[in-house]
Design a protein around this motif. Sequence first.
Motif, PDB file in Angstrom:
ATOM      1  N   ALA A   1       0.832  -1.205   0.000  1.00  0.00           N
ATOM      2  CA  ALA A   1       0.000   0.000   0.000  1.00  0.00           C
ATOM      3  C   ALA A   1       0.867   1.255   0.000  1.00  0.00           C
ATOM      4  CB  ALA A   1      -0.940  -0.005   1.191  1.00  0.00           C
ATOM      5  N   ALA A   2       1.958   1.240   0.747  1.00  0.00           N
ATOM      6  CA  ALA A   2       2.851   2.410   0.794  1.00  0.00           C
ATOM      7  C   ALA A   2       3.509   2.636  -0.560  1.00  0.00           C
ATOM      8  CB  ALA A   2       3.904   2.225   1.878  1.00  0.00           C
ATOM      9  N   ILE A   3       3.900   1.558  -1.231  1.00  0.00           N
ATOM     10  CA  ILE A   3       4.501   1.667  -2.572  1.00  0.00           C
ATOM     11  C   ILE A   3       3.473   2.233  -3.541  1.00  0.00           C
ATOM     12  CG2 ILE A   3       5.382   0.344  -4.541  1.00  0.00           C
ATOM     13  CD1 ILE A   3       6.697  -1.537  -2.453  1.00  0.00           C
ATOM     14  N   GLU A   4       2.267   1.664  -3.517  1.00  0.00           N
ATOM     15  CA  GLU A   4       1.220   2.141  -4.420  1.00  0.00           C
ATOM     16  C   GLU A   4       0.874   3.605  -4.152  1.00  0.00           C
ATOM     17  OE1 GLU A   4      -1.545  -1.315  -5.912  1.00  0.00           O
ATOM     18  OE2 GLU A   4      -1.359  -1.414  -3.725  1.00  0.00           O
ATOM     19  N   ASP A   5       0.823   3.999  -2.895  1.00  0.00           N
ATOM     20  CA  ASP A   5       0.534   5.399  -2.555  1.00  0.00           C
ATOM     21  C   ASP A   5       1.620   6.333  -3.062  1.00  0.00           C
ATOM     22  OD1 ASP A   5      -1.816   4.685  -1.309  1.00  0.00           O
ATOM     23  OD2 ASP A   5      -0.995   4.834   0.731  1.00  0.00           O
ATOM     24  N   LYS A   6       2.872   5.948  -2.840  1.00  0.00           N
ATOM     25  CA  LYS A   6       3.983   6.809  -3.258  1.00  0.00           C
ATOM     26  C   LYS A   6       4.012   6.956  -4.777  1.00  0.00           C
ATOM     27  CE  LYS A   6       7.701   7.475  -0.972  1.00  0.00           C
ATOM     28  NZ  LYS A   6       8.986   7.436  -0.290  1.00  0.00           N
ATOM     29  N   LEU A   7       3.759   5.863  -5.496  1.00  0.00           N
ATOM     30  CA  LEU A   7       3.805   5.931  -6.958  1.00  0.00           C
ATOM     31  C   LEU A   7       2.546   6.565  -7.542  1.00  0.00           C
ATOM     32  CD1 LEU A   7       5.654   2.612  -7.810  1.00  0.00           C
ATOM     33  CD2 LEU A   7       6.570   4.924  -7.599  1.00  0.00           C
ATOM     34  N   SER A   8       1.430   6.461  -6.855  1.00  0.00           N
ATOM     35  CA  SER A   8       0.232   7.138  -7.354  1.00  0.00           C
ATOM     36  C   SER A   8       0.389   8.654  -7.242  1.00  0.00           C
ATOM     37  CB  SER A   8      -1.023   6.662  -6.624  1.00  0.00           C
ATOM     38  OG  SER A   8      -1.059   7.136  -5.301  1.00  0.00           O
ATOM     39  N   ALA A   9       1.230   9.099  -6.319  1.00  0.00           N
ATOM     40  CA  ALA A   9       1.493  10.534  -6.173  1.00  0.00           C
ATOM     41  C   ALA A   9       2.175  11.118  -7.411  1.00  0.00           C
ATOM     42  CB  ALA A   9       2.338  10.800  -4.937  1.00  0.00           C
ATOM     43  N   ILE A  10       2.866  10.260  -8.179  1.00  0.00           N
ATOM     44  CA  ILE A  10       3.471  10.714  -9.438  1.00  0.00           C
ATOM     45  C   ILE A  10       2.713  10.139 -10.637  1.00  0.00           C
ATOM     46  CG2 ILE A  10       5.755  11.209  -8.470  1.00  0.00           C
ATOM     47  CD1 ILE A  10       6.716   8.530  -9.729  1.00  0.00           C
ATOM     48  N   ASP A  11       1.451   9.746 -10.379  1.00  0.00           N
ATOM     49  CA  ASP A  11       0.510   9.297 -11.404  1.00  0.00           C
ATOM     50  C   ASP A  11       0.901   7.977 -12.071  1.00  0.00           C
ATOM     51  OD1 ASP A  11      -1.974   9.674 -12.562  1.00  0.00           O
ATOM     52  OD2 ASP A  11      -1.144  10.673 -14.325  1.00  0.00           O
ATOM     53  N   TYR A  12       1.425   7.056 -11.282  1.00  0.00           N
ATOM     54  CA  TYR A  12       1.690   5.699 -11.754  1.00  0.00           C
ATOM     55  C   TYR A  12       0.873   4.732 -10.911  1.00  0.00           C
ATOM     56  CZ  TYR A  12       5.446   6.991 -14.887  1.00  0.00           C
ATOM     57  OH  TYR A  12       6.151   7.534 -15.926  1.00  0.00           O
ATOM     58  N   HIS A  13       0.262   3.764 -11.595  1.00  0.00           N
ATOM     59  CA  HIS A  13      -0.609   2.812 -10.924  1.00  0.00           C
ATOM     60  C   HIS A  13      -0.264   1.409 -11.404  1.00  0.00           C
ATOM     61  CE1 HIS A  13      -2.908   6.244  -9.575  1.00  0.00           C
ATOM     62  NE2 HIS A  13      -2.764   6.716 -10.798  1.00  0.00           N
ATOM     63  N   TYR A  14      -0.392   0.446 -10.501  1.00  0.00           N
ATOM     64  CA  TYR A  14      -0.042  -0.934 -10.819  1.00  0.00           C
ATOM     65  C   TYR A  14      -1.057  -1.546 -11.777  1.00  0.00           C
ATOM     66  CZ  TYR A  14       1.265  -5.807 -10.185  1.00  0.00           C
ATOM     67  OH  TYR A  14       1.663  -7.110 -10.397  1.00  0.00           O
ATOM     68  N   ASP A  15      -0.558  -2.124 -12.859  1.00  0.00           N
ATOM     69  CA  ASP A  15      -1.373  -2.843 -13.837  1.00  0.00           C
ATOM     70  C   ASP A  15      -1.055  -4.326 -13.679  1.00  0.00           C
ATOM     71  OD1 ASP A  15      -2.203  -4.221 -16.200  1.00  0.00           O
ATOM     72  OD2 ASP A  15      -2.180  -2.330 -17.313  1.00  0.00           O
ATOM     73  N   LYS A  16      -2.006  -5.095 -13.136  1.00  0.00           N
ATOM     74  CA  LYS A  16      -1.775  -6.509 -12.871  1.00  0.00           C
ATOM     75  C   LYS A  16      -1.469  -7.303 -14.130  1.00  0.00           C
ATOM     76  CE  LYS A  16      -4.405  -6.862  -8.633  1.00  0.00           C
ATOM     77  NZ  LYS A  16      -5.457  -7.522  -7.893  1.00  0.00           N
ATOM     78  N   GLU A  17      -2.138  -6.972 -15.217  1.00  0.00           N
ATOM     79  CA  GLU A  17      -1.915  -7.713 -16.472  1.00  0.00           C
ATOM     80  C   GLU A  17      -0.523  -7.499 -17.016  1.00  0.00           C
ATOM     81  OE1 GLU A  17      -4.939  -7.640 -19.433  1.00  0.00           O
ATOM     82  OE2 GLU A  17      -6.542  -7.885 -17.960  1.00  0.00           O
ATOM     83  N   LYS A  18      -0.030  -6.292 -16.919  1.00  0.00           N
ATOM     84  CA  LYS A  18       1.318  -5.967 -17.408  1.00  0.00           C
ATOM     85  C   LYS A  18       2.376  -6.240 -16.336  1.00  0.00           C
ATOM     86  CE  LYS A  18      -0.090  -2.450 -20.667  1.00  0.00           C
ATOM     87  NZ  LYS A  18       0.013  -1.040 -21.067  1.00  0.00           N
ATOM     88  N   ASN A  19       1.934  -6.385 -15.092  1.00  0.00           N
ATOM     89  CA  ASN A  19       2.830  -6.557 -13.956  1.00  0.00           C
ATOM     90  C   ASN A  19       3.860  -5.427 -13.899  1.00  0.00           C
ATOM     91  OD1 ASN A  19       3.750  -7.819 -11.596  1.00  0.00           O
ATOM     92  ND2 ASN A  19       5.331  -8.909 -12.725  1.00  0.00           N
ATOM     93  N   GLN A  20       3.373  -4.218 -14.090  1.00  0.00           N
ATOM     94  CA  GLN A  20       4.222  -3.020 -14.081  1.00  0.00           C
ATOM     95  C   GLN A  20       3.410  -1.850 -13.564  1.00  0.00           C
ATOM     96  OE1 GLN A  20       7.731  -2.636 -15.794  1.00  0.00           O
ATOM     97  NE2 GLN A  20       7.415  -4.622 -14.842  1.00  0.00           N
ATOM     98  N   PHE A  21       4.102  -0.838 -13.089  1.00  0.00           N
ATOM     99  CA  PHE A  21       3.452   0.425 -12.803  1.00  0.00           C
ATOM    100  C   PHE A  21       3.482   1.244 -14.090  1.00  0.00           C
ATOM    101  CE2 PHE A  21       4.060  -0.877  -8.502  1.00  0.00           C
ATOM    102  CZ  PHE A  21       3.026  -0.252  -7.810  1.00  0.00           C
ATOM    103  N   VAL A  22       2.317   1.693 -14.494  1.00  0.00           N
ATOM    104  CA  VAL A  22       2.197   2.456 -15.752  1.00  0.00           C
ATOM    105  C   VAL A  22       1.450   3.750 -15.505  1.00  0.00           C
ATOM    106  CG1 VAL A  22       2.339   0.465 -17.274  1.00  0.00           C
ATOM    107  CG2 VAL A  22       0.128   1.163 -16.411  1.00  0.00           C
TER     108      VAL A  22
END
Length: 57
Positions: free
Chosen positions: A36-57
């Motif tokens: 959750a902390a990783i997702e929060d930090k990366l969402s702050a720079i407009d990146y979100h985890y894509d399960k299908e791609k297995n990447q933050f995009v």
Amino acid sequence: MLPNDPVMLLSFINLKLRDYYGSLDALCDDLDADCAAIEDKLSAIDYHYDKEKNQFV
């Protein structure tokens, strides 16, 4: 130790996901990291985890 800078964290996490882990949960379990902390930090720079791609995009 995960990078504190969001852009460096993005690069680090996407590299690990691409080369070593099949999912964000597997990465977090192995590195004893808070997903959750990783997702929060990366969402702050407009990146979100894509399960299908297995990447933050």
